[in-house]
Structure formats: C-alpha cells, structure tokens
Scaffold this motif. Structure first.
Motif, PDB file in Angstrom:
ATOM      1  N   SER A  38      50.903  42.013  42.557  1.00 21.69           N
ATOM      2  CA  SER A  38      52.001  41.706  41.632  1.00 21.69           C
ATOM      3  C   SER A  38      51.483  40.944  40.418  1.00 21.69           C
ATOM      4  O   SER A  38      51.876  41.219  39.273  1.00 21.69           O
ATOM      5  CB  SER A  38      53.077  40.879  42.346  1.00 21.69           C
ATOM      6  N   ALA A  39      50.588  39.966  40.669  1.00 19.30           N
ATOM      7  CA  ALA A  39      50.020  39.195  39.566  1.00 19.30           C
ATOM      8  C   ALA A  39      49.180  40.091  38.656  1.00 19.30           C
ATOM      9  O   ALA A  39      49.262  40.008  37.426  1.00 19.30           O
ATOM     10  CB  ALA A  39      49.176  38.042  40.105  1.00 19.30           C
ATOM     11  N   LEU A  40      48.384  40.964  39.259  1.00 19.41           N
ATOM     12  CA  LEU A  40      47.553  41.880  38.478  1.00 19.41           C
ATOM     13  C   LEU A  40      48.433  42.811  37.638  1.00 19.41           C
ATOM     14  O   LEU A  40      48.168  43.038  36.453  1.00 19.41           O
ATOM     15  CB  LEU A  40      46.672  42.680  39.426  1.00 19.41           C
ATOM     16  N   SER A 144      43.694  36.047  49.012  1.00 18.01           N
ATOM     17  CA  SER A 144      44.757  35.145  48.588  1.00 18.01           C
ATOM     18  C   SER A 144      45.498  35.762  47.427  1.00 18.01           C
ATOM     19  O   SER A 144      45.062  36.761  46.845  1.00 18.01           O
ATOM     20  CB  SER A 144      44.176  33.786  48.176  1.00 18.01           C
ATOM     21  N   ALA A 145      46.616  35.153  47.074  1.00 19.33           N
ATOM     22  CA  ALA A 145      47.390  35.645  45.936  1.00 19.33           C
ATOM     23  C   ALA A 145      46.592  35.566  44.648  1.00 19.33           C
ATOM     24  O   ALA A 145      46.797  36.349  43.720  1.00 19.33           O
ATOM     25  CB  ALA A 145      48.685  34.842  45.805  1.00 19.33           C
ATOM     26  N   GLY A 146      45.652  34.630  44.589  1.00 18.63           N
ATOM     27  CA  GLY A 146      44.895  34.424  43.360  1.00 18.63           C
ATOM     28  C   GLY A 146      43.559  35.103  43.300  1.00 18.63           C
ATOM     29  O   GLY A 146      42.926  35.126  42.240  1.00 18.63           O
ATOM     30  N   GLY A 147      43.071  35.687  44.426  1.00 19.16           N
ATOM     31  CA  GLY A 147      41.757  36.300  44.390  1.00 19.16           C
ATOM     32  C   GLY A 147      41.472  37.192  45.581  1.00 19.16           C
ATOM     33  O   GLY A 147      41.953  36.941  46.687  1.00 19.16           O
ATOM     34  N   GLN A 148      40.688  38.234  45.343  1.00 13.45           N
ATOM     35  CA  GLN A 148      40.288  39.172  46.390  1.00 13.45           C
ATOM     36  C   GLN A 148      38.794  39.466  46.243  1.00 13.45           C
ATOM     37  O   GLN A 148      38.276  39.593  45.127  1.00 13.45           O
ATOM     38  CB  GLN A 148      41.067  40.482  46.274  1.00 13.45           C
ATOM     39  N   ARG A 174      34.314  40.057  42.996  1.00 10.85           N
ATOM     40  CA  ARG A 174      35.532  39.265  43.177  1.00 10.85           C
ATOM     41  C   ARG A 174      36.381  39.372  41.909  1.00 10.85           C
ATOM     42  O   ARG A 174      35.856  39.332  40.796  1.00 10.85           O
ATOM     43  CB  ARG A 174      35.203  37.800  43.465  1.00 10.85           C
ATOM     44  N   VAL A 175      37.678  39.509  42.109  1.00 13.75           N
ATOM     45  CA  VAL A 175      38.635  39.497  41.010  1.00 13.75           C
ATOM     46  C   VAL A 175      39.644  38.386  41.270  1.00 13.75           C
ATOM     47  O   VAL A 175      40.214  38.304  42.364  1.00 13.75           O
ATOM     48  CB  VAL A 175      39.354  40.851  40.860  1.00 13.75           C
ATOM     49  N   GLU A 176      39.838  37.530  40.278  1.00 17.24           N
ATOM     50  CA  GLU A 176      40.832  36.461  40.355  1.00 17.24           C
ATOM     51  C   GLU A 176      41.842  36.659  39.226  1.00 17.24           C
ATOM     52  O   GLU A 176      41.470  37.070  38.120  1.00 17.24           O
ATOM     53  CB  GLU A 176      40.165  35.089  40.216  1.00 17.24           C
ATOM     54  N   VAL A 177      43.095  36.357  39.503  1.00 21.82           N
ATOM     55  CA  VAL A 177      44.124  36.567  38.481  1.00 21.82           C
ATOM     56  C   VAL A 177      45.317  35.647  38.725  1.00 21.82           C
ATOM     57  O   VAL A 177      45.672  35.351  39.868  1.00 21.82           O
ATOM     58  CB  VAL A 177      44.586  38.053  38.479  1.00 21.82           C
TER      59      VAL A 177
END
Length: 220
Positions: A38-40, A144-148, A174-177
């Motif tokens: 959703s954040a992405l 997590s909601a902020g990173g995968q 790693r992608v953080e968003v």
C-alpha cells in the motif's frame, strides 16, 4: 405444552434468529506485506530525487550523481520503478538503463511473496546480457510495513554464474518505503551480500518533494 405448541415455539424461535441482523465481522488487520505494498502504491505516477547514501569505495563512480526514481507503471500486483542516474557521458546526460519491477502474490491471510527484478536495457532498448535478476521475500518472512528483503533467487544465481559474477551469488536486495504524505517520507533501494559484511550499496530518495517525471527508461 403440547407437541403442536412446542413445534410452533421452535419455529418462531428459528424465524426470529434468521431475521436478526448478523453482527458485522471485524475487519482483518492489514498484514506487513499488504501495508508495504500500500505504501509503495501510494507513490504511483510520482518521481523523487536523491542519491547514494553509502560510502563503499567500490561505488566511487556513483558518488555525487543525481538520481531519480520514477513510478512509471502501477497495477494491483505489479509496480515498475525506473531508476535514472545522472551521467554526462550518455546522450541527454542520464543513464536510463535500469527499471525495478516488483510483483506480488496475494494469499488468503493477506501475506504473500513479493518479488523484485531488475530490467537492464541499452540505450537502443535492447536487453542487457545481465537482466531480470533479483529475488523473492523468503518463506515465512513477512518483513515489515516499511521494508522488505529480497534474497537472490536460483534463476539469478544461474545467470550470475554464467556471466562470471560470482560476487553477486549471495546478494540480498532491500526496498524501504514510507507512504506518500508521511512526514519525512523516504524511499530506499539497498544491496548487501551475505558472504561480504562490508558490502553496502544504498540509495535514498526524498519522497516528500516530487519532481518532474523524467523521460521513459530505455526500452520502455
């Protein structure tokens, strides 16, 4: 009470139960992978500027260059983010060879693996010899909601082996968003290696200030 009266009472009770409004089910809480997606997705169509934040000497050619991440295509289960790197040696002053493609599978419980692939093209649109490599979130790891995290997959290991890129055989991307509109929102792309704890390539984008969308990535 007669049998007839008892039957009538049971029937009335059953009818009453059927006509009562059912209690609404509590909404299922969003899972970490759903929240990440959703954040992405909240940045679809936008572009942000940033640069390299790590200091590994192996990335000296990247230092000081402007970089732009552009959410070029968005679907429910697929997001393509073009990664543009300033390069005066390229026509137009930019290297537009890279696009990050994220896809997801959706399970009934809201979790499901997310895959990151790298689409590499030449300026004429032709695919590079090393392209469409990446990884998938590990089974049981919902992040997590902020990173995968995306450990290298077998297909990519075979590609790297074939091309003599042995250093990449233990890659973890790693992608953080942060969701659009979040104070100090950012977007991060990062590479580390399991067999080399000193390896760190990290790009950080300021996701609070959209910039003009760049031209399409090569081949797109």
């Amino acid at each position: 009470m007669t049998i007839r009266t008892l039957a009538a009472a049971i029937a009335a009770l059953a009818l009453s139960a059927c006509t009562e409004d059912p209690q609404p089910l509590a909404p299922r809480a969003e899972t970490p992978q759903e929240a990440f997606w959703s954040a992405l997705s909240s940045h679809c169509g936008k572009a942000y500027e940033g640069g390299i934040a790590s200091e590994d000497e192996r990335d000296a050619d990247w230092m000081g260059k402007r970089m732009i991440a552009h959410w070029a295509e968005c679907e429910d289960e697929r997001i393509a983010i073009a990664f543009h790197v300033e390069n005066p040696e390229e026509e137009g002053g930019w290297d537009r060879s890279r696009t990050w493609i994220l896809t997801r599978d959706i399970y009934e419980d809201g979790n499901g693996p997310i895959t990151l692939k790298h689409d590499h093209r030449h300026s004429d649109g032709e695919v590079d010899a090393v392209t469409f490599y990446g990884g998938t979130t590990a089974p049981g790891d919902t992040g997590s909601a902020g990173g995968q995290d995306f450990p290298v997959d077998e297909e990519s290991i075979a590609l790297f082996t074939r091309e003599g890129l042995d250093a990449s055989l233990t890659n973890v991307w790693r992608v953080e968003v942060d969701a659009a509109g979040t104070p100090d929102a950012g977007f991060v792309y990062q590479l580390t290696r399991k067999n080399d704890p000193t390896r760190l390539f990290r790009v950080e984008m300021d996701a609070t200030a959209p910039v003009a969308a760049p031209p399409p990535a090569w081949g797109w």
